[in-house]
Each structure stands twice: as C-alpha cells, then as structure tokens.
Write a protein that holds these residues in place. Structure first.
Motif, short mmCIF file in Angstrom:
data_model
loop_
_atom_site.label_atom_id
_atom_site.label_comp_id
_atom_site.label_asym_id
_atom_site.label_seq_id
_atom_site.Cartn_x
_atom_site.Cartn_y
_atom_site.Cartn_z
N PHE A 46 82.04 -14.30 49.17
CA PHE A 46 81.03 -14.28 50.22
C PHE A 46 81.64 -14.44 51.61
O PHE A 46 81.33 -13.68 52.53
N GLU A 47 82.50 -15.44 51.78
CA GLU A 47 83.06 -15.71 53.12
C GLU A 47 83.92 -14.56 53.62
O GLU A 47 83.88 -14.21 54.81
N LEU A 48 84.71 -13.97 52.72
CA LEU A 48 85.56 -12.86 53.13
C LEU A 48 84.71 -11.64 53.49
O LEU A 48 84.95 -10.97 54.50
N LYS A 49 83.71 -11.36 52.69
CA LYS A 49 82.82 -10.24 53.00
C LYS A 49 82.07 -10.47 54.32
O LYS A 49 81.88 -9.54 55.12
N GLU A 50 81.67 -11.71 54.54
CA GLU A 50 80.99 -12.04 55.79
C GLU A 50 81.90 -11.80 56.98
O GLU A 50 81.49 -11.25 58.01
N ALA A 51 83.18 -12.21 56.84
CA ALA A 51 84.14 -12.03 57.93
C ALA A 51 84.42 -10.55 58.17
O ALA A 51 84.48 -10.09 59.33
N LEU A 52 84.58 -9.77 57.10
CA LEU A 52 84.79 -8.33 57.25
C LEU A 52 83.55 -7.65 57.81
O LEU A 52 83.65 -6.71 58.61
N GLY A 53 82.37 -8.14 57.39
CA GLY A 53 81.12 -7.58 57.89
C GLY A 53 80.99 -7.73 59.39
O GLY A 53 80.56 -6.80 60.10
N LYS A 54 81.38 -8.89 59.90
CA LYS A 54 81.34 -9.13 61.35
C LYS A 54 82.37 -8.28 62.08
O LYS A 54 82.12 -7.75 63.17
N LYS A 55 83.52 -8.13 61.45
CA LYS A 55 84.60 -7.36 62.07
C LYS A 55 84.24 -5.89 62.20
O LYS A 55 84.54 -5.24 63.21
#
Length: 364
Positions: free
Chosen positions: A69-78
């Motif tokens: 979840f956290e990695l996807k959230e970070a990539l999503g923002k990027k």
C-alpha cells in the motif's frame, strides 16, 4: 530427463561480469577493480537508504505487506495514478515475465528492436512465442509499423531509452506508434532509464500518465538505475486497472522482500539522490563523447547512464573487452548482440579516469 522443448531455443541471459570473478581469475584486489558493465549507479547506496536498511534489519524475519500500500501510494503521488493502476515486481523484468505468461503461447508472436533488452526474447520464448525484430537497432516509427503490419504481434516492446544501445524515442513518436496499433496488441513502454532521458531532453520524457488513456499499453519503471537500488530488485508496471488486474493473477505472494519494500518507499520520497546521480552523469558523459571524437570512434547518442562505442573495422570488441578485464576494468561486450561495440556505464570521475588510461594504452 526430458525438459520442455521451448528451452532448446533459449540462451541464458548474460549478466555483466561481477567484481568477484575478476578478483578470482586475475588476482586483482577488489578495490582496484572498476565495474562499468551493468549500468549500476556509480555513486553507490543512498545514505538515506542505508539508514532505512539498518533501521529495519530486525524485521527481516517478517513477510512484507503484500498489498504494498505505502509503495503504491508513493508511486501514485509521483505519477498521478491510482493504486489500482500499479503492479510491483522484483525488478521491472518480473513484470515482463507476468506479461509474457498472461498473453503469449506458441500461436502468438512479439515484436522488438533488432538490438534491445535480452529478456524480452527470453520470456517470449519460454511461452513458445515467435520473435520478430525491426531491421535496425534504431527505434524508428517506420520500421516498427512496417514490421507490425507484416506480423501482427501480440506484444510490441518499446524500450526507450533503449538498452544496450542508449538511443531513445520521442514521446511524440511513441504516441504515434501506439495510435497505429490494434487494441489487441499490447505495447510495453519500458522506461528503465527514463530519468536520464527526461533530464537530457524533455521531448523524450514519458511518464505513465501520458499512457493511461490507452487500454493496450503498460509503462515499466525501476528503482535499479537512477535510484541506485539494483541489488534490492524493485520495479513496477503502470497501466489501466483492467490490465493490472489480469497481471496480478501471475504474481506470486510476497514477490519483493521486506527490506526492498521499505527502501523503495524511501526512494520515492528522496529526489536529491537521483538529482545528484544525474548531475554527475551529465558531467562525465561529456568526457566519453569528447574521447570518442578525439580518437575517431563513433558512438550512439545516449539518453541513459551508459554510452555505446561502435568500433567498425578498427577494433574488435571482444579483444578490447577481454584486455580491459585483465586490467581490472569491466565493460560490456556487445558481440552477443551481433554488434562490434561495447557498452560502458558512466562512472565516477576516478573510475572514468582509470578507464580512459587503460583504454588509451590499448588503442595506441
């Protein structure tokens, strides 16, 4: 023992020679070996990443959060995409494997450049698919569309910037290719080196958001190059949710490690390391271009963290590579790709000084 017949036509992927091999074979001290063969980040490990590894070492016995979840959230923002648009792999090449397994069989074919990342062919052949290539290593619209119209492949691989040549395709041409392809053909835009292309020329910068409007396109990225996490093996694919949902059926549980997940999350937050890496690269690659011009070599204009020298009839790439290896300098011989050429990762100033010294002696 009988193995699957498709294995008969598959060559094992040839990775860059490790430092340990040179130490064993030639008795050279490890600190004297210069490795410029695998396109690793020459700066080394980001100190912030090393801190994360140390601080999370005591949870290595735990499986990672399989939702990521956290990695996807970070990539999503990027990249301005949603969680449902993202799949994480053990390197972007694992996502390539998912794609091949999901789409290919002995009745299908794939299309790629004449010279490009070897794993496209290997994964396709594992599924029994037929391989088609363009006429040259250049990723030109005309060559790809001519080959596409002739063969009607299930997958087209667009590696931009391309490994191992270093050339790139503009965003305008990539979108033009996609528009010319039938919806039943998947277009894989492999952007492993995209950070370097974007820094060099904005016309060659492609981000996943540019491609999300197409249901038959997937963008691949990695933390192995500009982020300096080659040893942690984290990559990703970004596409429409319907495509990602199907690829998830190919993904094994816990396919990256607990520590890999933590450092990838940190890497998304830390742009300073990437900026410093690219700044060093932009400075040092000018030396390689100048050296080639001074010594009468052709080179391929690079949009990556490496440069390809073309030797023509003047030198033999195998002889040069082996001679440098005995001196403790590891570069990539491209003879296995059918090219009399070498690929050299742009290193630190000190590493590049050592390369130029030895290479100059060999060609003088």
């Amino acid at each position: 023992m009988k193995f699957n017949r498709v294995l008969e036509g598959i060559k094992t992927y040839e990775a860059g020679k490790p430092i340990e091999l040179v130490v064993r074979e030639f008795g050279i001290a490890p600190e004297e070996v210069v490795k410029l063969a695998s396109n690793e980040n020459p700066i080394g490990t980001n100190p912030a990443i090393a801190k994360v590894i140390r601080s999370h070492a005591d949870i290595a016995h735990l499986y990672p959060d399989d939702s990521m979840f956290e990695l996807k959230e970070a990539l999503g923002k990027k990249f301005s995409v949603k969680d449902e648009n993202i799949i994480i792999g053990a390197g972007s090449d694992q996502v390539l494997e998912f794609i091949s397994r999901a789409l290919l069989n002995e009745n299908e074919s794939v299309l790629m450049s004449a010279v490009t990342f070897a794993m496209y062919e290997i994964y396709a052949k594992q599924m029994g698919a037929t391989i088609h290539r363009t006429a040259s290593w250049k990723h030109s619209y005309d060559e790809f569309i001519e080959a596409y119209q002739k063969h009607k492949p299930k997958i087209i691989y667009l590696c931009t910037p391309n490994n191992p040549t270093g050339d790139a395709t503009s965003k305008e041409e990539v979108l033009k290719m996609i528009e010319a392809v039938n919806q039943d053909t998947l277009v894989v835009v492999d952007g492993a080196y995209m950070e370097y292309a974007a820094a060099k020329d904005a016309r060659y910068a492609i981000v996943p958001e540019d491609l999300l409007g197409y249901e038959n396109v997937i963008y691949l990225g990695t933390f192995s190059k500009a982020h300096g996490l080659g040893g942690m093996r984290v990559g990703y694919g970004i596409a429409q949710a319907s495509l990602i949902k199907e690829l998830y059926k190919m993904r094994p549980p816990f396919n990256i490690t607990t520590l890999s997940l933590r450092v990838a999350i940190e890497a998304c937050r830390d742009n300073h390391f990437v900026e410093a890496s690219i700044a060093l690269h932009q400075q040092e690659i000018q030396r390689y271009e100048a050296f080639a011009k001074e010594n009468g070599f052709e080179y391929i204009e690079s949009y990556t963290n490496f440069i390809t020298y073309l030797f023509g009839e003047r030198l033999d790439s195998t002889e040069i590579s082996e001679a440098l290896l005995k001196r403790g300098v590891i570069i990539r011989n491209l003879a296995s790709y059918g090219m009399n050429a070498v690929r050299i990762t742009i290193g630190t100033k000190k590493q590049n000084d050592i390369f130029f010294t030895h290479f100059s002696e060999l060609i003088s």
